[in-house]
Design a protein around this motif. Structure first.
Motif, PDB file in Angstrom:
ATOM      1  N   GLN A 143       0.862  -1.189   0.000  1.00  0.00           N
ATOM      2  CA  GLN A 143       0.000   0.000   0.000  1.00  0.00           C
ATOM      3  C   GLN A 143       0.901   1.243   0.000  1.00  0.00           C
ATOM      4  N   THR A 144       1.171   1.732  -1.178  1.00  0.00           N
ATOM      5  CA  THR A 144       2.152   2.803  -1.365  1.00  0.00           C
ATOM      6  C   THR A 144       1.905   4.015  -0.479  1.00  0.00           C
ATOM      7  N   LYS A 145       0.701   4.525  -0.479  1.00  0.00           N
ATOM      8  CA  LYS A 145       0.394   5.733   0.300  1.00  0.00           C
ATOM      9  C   LYS A 145       0.622   5.500   1.798  1.00  0.00           C
ATOM     10  N   GLU A 146       0.200   4.345   2.268  1.00  0.00           N
ATOM     11  CA  GLU A 146       0.365   4.018   3.690  1.00  0.00           C
ATOM     12  C   GLU A 146       1.844   3.822   4.040  1.00  0.00           C
ATOM     13  N   LEU A 147       2.578   3.182   3.165  1.00  0.00           N
ATOM     14  CA  LEU A 147       4.008   2.987   3.415  1.00  0.00           C
ATOM     15  C   LEU A 147       4.718   4.326   3.531  1.00  0.00           C
ATOM     16  N   ARG A 148       4.390   5.235   2.625  1.00  0.00           N
ATOM     17  CA  ARG A 148       4.993   6.568   2.684  1.00  0.00           C
ATOM     18  C   ARG A 148       4.647   7.253   3.995  1.00  0.00           C
ATOM     19  N   ARG A 149       3.392   7.169   4.408  1.00  0.00           N
ATOM     20  CA  ARG A 149       2.946   7.812   5.652  1.00  0.00           C
ATOM     21  C   ARG A 149       3.716   7.264   6.854  1.00  0.00           C
ATOM     22  N   PHE A 150       3.874   5.947   6.916  1.00  0.00           N
ATOM     23  CA  PHE A 150       4.595   5.344   8.043  1.00  0.00           C
ATOM     24  C   PHE A 150       6.079   5.709   8.019  1.00  0.00           C
ATOM     25  N   TRP A 151       6.704   5.688   6.835  1.00  0.00           N
ATOM     26  CA  TRP A 151       8.128   6.018   6.789  1.00  0.00           C
ATOM     27  C   TRP A 151       8.384   7.480   7.149  1.00  0.00           C
ATOM     28  N   LEU A 152       7.467   8.363   6.779  1.00  0.00           N
ATOM     29  CA  LEU A 152       7.623   9.770   7.190  1.00  0.00           C
ATOM     30  C   LEU A 152       7.486   9.911   8.701  1.00  0.00           C
ATOM     31  N   LEU A 153       6.579   9.144   9.292  1.00  0.00           N
ATOM     32  CA  LEU A 153       6.445   9.159  10.754  1.00  0.00           C
ATOM     33  C   LEU A 153       7.720   8.621  11.405  1.00  0.00           C
ATOM     34  N   ILE A 154       8.262   7.551  10.861  1.00  0.00           N
ATOM     35  CA  ILE A 154       9.501   6.991  11.409  1.00  0.00           C
ATOM     36  C   ILE A 154      10.631   8.016  11.310  1.00  0.00           C
ATOM     37  N   ALA A 155      10.695   8.727  10.195  1.00  0.00           N
ATOM     38  CA  ALA A 155      11.706   9.777  10.039  1.00  0.00           C
ATOM     39  C   ALA A 155      11.536  10.837  11.123  1.00  0.00           C
ATOM     40  N   ASP A 156      10.299  11.227  11.386  1.00  0.00           N
ATOM     41  CA  ASP A 156      10.028  12.234  12.414  1.00  0.00           C
ATOM     42  C   ASP A 156      10.414  11.721  13.803  1.00  0.00           C
ATOM     43  N   ILE A 157      10.064  10.483  14.086  1.00  0.00           N
ATOM     44  CA  ILE A 157      10.412   9.889  15.383  1.00  0.00           C
ATOM     45  C   ILE A 157      11.929   9.871  15.561  1.00  0.00           C
ATOM     46  N   ARG A 158      12.630   9.433  14.532  1.00  0.00           N
ATOM     47  CA  ARG A 158      14.090   9.365  14.601  1.00  0.00           C
ATOM     48  C   ARG A 158      14.705  10.750  14.744  1.00  0.00           C
ATOM     49  N   MET A 159      14.152  11.719  14.050  1.00  0.00           N
ATOM     50  CA  MET A 159      14.656  13.085  14.145  1.00  0.00           C
ATOM     51  C   MET A 159      14.467  13.613  15.568  1.00  0.00           C
ATOM     52  N   GLN A 160      13.281  13.404  16.114  1.00  0.00           N
ATOM     53  CA  GLN A 160      13.013  13.882  17.470  1.00  0.00           C
ATOM     54  C   GLN A 160      13.884  13.186  18.512  1.00  0.00           C
ATOM     55  N   SER A 161      14.262  11.939  18.221  1.00  0.00           N
ATOM     56  CA  SER A 161      15.113  11.214  19.169  1.00  0.00           C
ATOM     57  C   SER A 161      16.585  11.613  19.016  1.00  0.00           C
ATOM     58  N   GLY A 162      16.884  12.403  17.977  1.00  0.00           N
ATOM     59  CA  GLY A 162      18.238  12.878  17.776  1.00  0.00           C
ATOM     60  C   GLY A 162      19.070  12.045  16.812  1.00  0.00           C
ATOM     61  N   ASP A 163      18.463  11.050  16.190  1.00  0.00           N
ATOM     62  CA  ASP A 163      19.189  10.182  15.260  1.00  0.00           C
ATOM     63  C   ASP A 163      18.967  10.695  13.834  1.00  0.00           C
ATOM     64  N   ILE A 164      19.723  11.692  13.472  1.00  0.00           N
ATOM     65  CA  ILE A 164      19.529  12.381  12.199  1.00  0.00           C
ATOM     66  C   ILE A 164      19.853  11.479  11.007  1.00  0.00           C
ATOM     67  N   ALA A 198      17.061   9.136  10.536  1.00  0.00           N
ATOM     68  CA  ALA A 198      15.907   9.891  10.049  1.00  0.00           C
ATOM     69  C   ALA A 198      16.022  10.108   8.538  1.00  0.00           C
ATOM     70  N   GLU A 199      17.215  10.429   8.078  1.00  0.00           N
ATOM     71  CA  GLU A 199      17.424  10.622   6.642  1.00  0.00           C
ATOM     72  C   GLU A 199      17.191   9.326   5.872  1.00  0.00           C
ATOM     73  N   LYS A 200      17.589   8.206   6.452  1.00  0.00           N
ATOM     74  CA  LYS A 200      17.350   6.909   5.806  1.00  0.00           C
ATOM     75  C   LYS A 200      15.848   6.638   5.692  1.00  0.00           C
ATOM     76  N   ALA A 201      15.109   6.973   6.744  1.00  0.00           N
ATOM     77  CA  ALA A 201      13.654   6.779   6.711  1.00  0.00           C
ATOM     78  C   ALA A 201      13.012   7.702   5.676  1.00  0.00           C
ATOM     79  N   GLU A 202      13.501   8.934   5.578  1.00  0.00           N
ATOM     80  CA  GLU A 202      12.989   9.853   4.552  1.00  0.00           C
ATOM     81  C   GLU A 202      13.266   9.297   3.161  1.00  0.00           C
ATOM     82  N   HIS A 203      14.420   8.695   2.994  1.00  0.00           N
ATOM     83  CA  HIS A 203      14.752   8.071   1.707  1.00  0.00           C
ATOM     84  C   HIS A 203      13.776   6.935   1.418  1.00  0.00           C
TER      85      HIS A 203
END
Length: 104
Positions: A70-91, A94-99
């Protein structure tokens, strides 16, 4: 219908800043509907709001496994993971999740 009511209740608790209550409600929803991506998404957001980044990421990754194909859902989850990682300080992570999100 029960899961929808629980999601609505959790949303209301989130809006009031009562993240613990939202967490409890969403965990109940998860037991009722263990394959509902909205439950996992909102639960991951709640864990993030509680600053439990490790658990937030675990729940979001479980959501990724549920929405395979489910492409749209996968994108939504990976963006959330990127945000979580960014907030935790793992930049870097986070960039890998954005990719990953950009692939969908």
């Amino acid at each position: 219908p029960a899961v929808v009511a629980l999601l609505n209740s959790a949303d209301a608790a989130q809006q009031q800043g009562n993240f613990k209550s939202a967490q409890t409600t969403l965990q109940r929803a998860q037991r009722i509907a263990p394959k509902d991506p909205d439950v996992y998404y909102k639960l991951a957001v709640t864990h993030r709001n509680l600053e439990d980044y490790r658990l937030a990421e675990q729940v979001a990754l479980k959501g990724v496994s549920i929405v395979q194909g489910q492409t749209k859902e996968l994108r939504r989850f990976w963006l959330l993971i990127a945000d979580i990682r960014m907030q935790s300080g793992d930049i870097v992570a986070a960039e890998k999740a954005e990719h990953m999100a950009s692939r969908y």
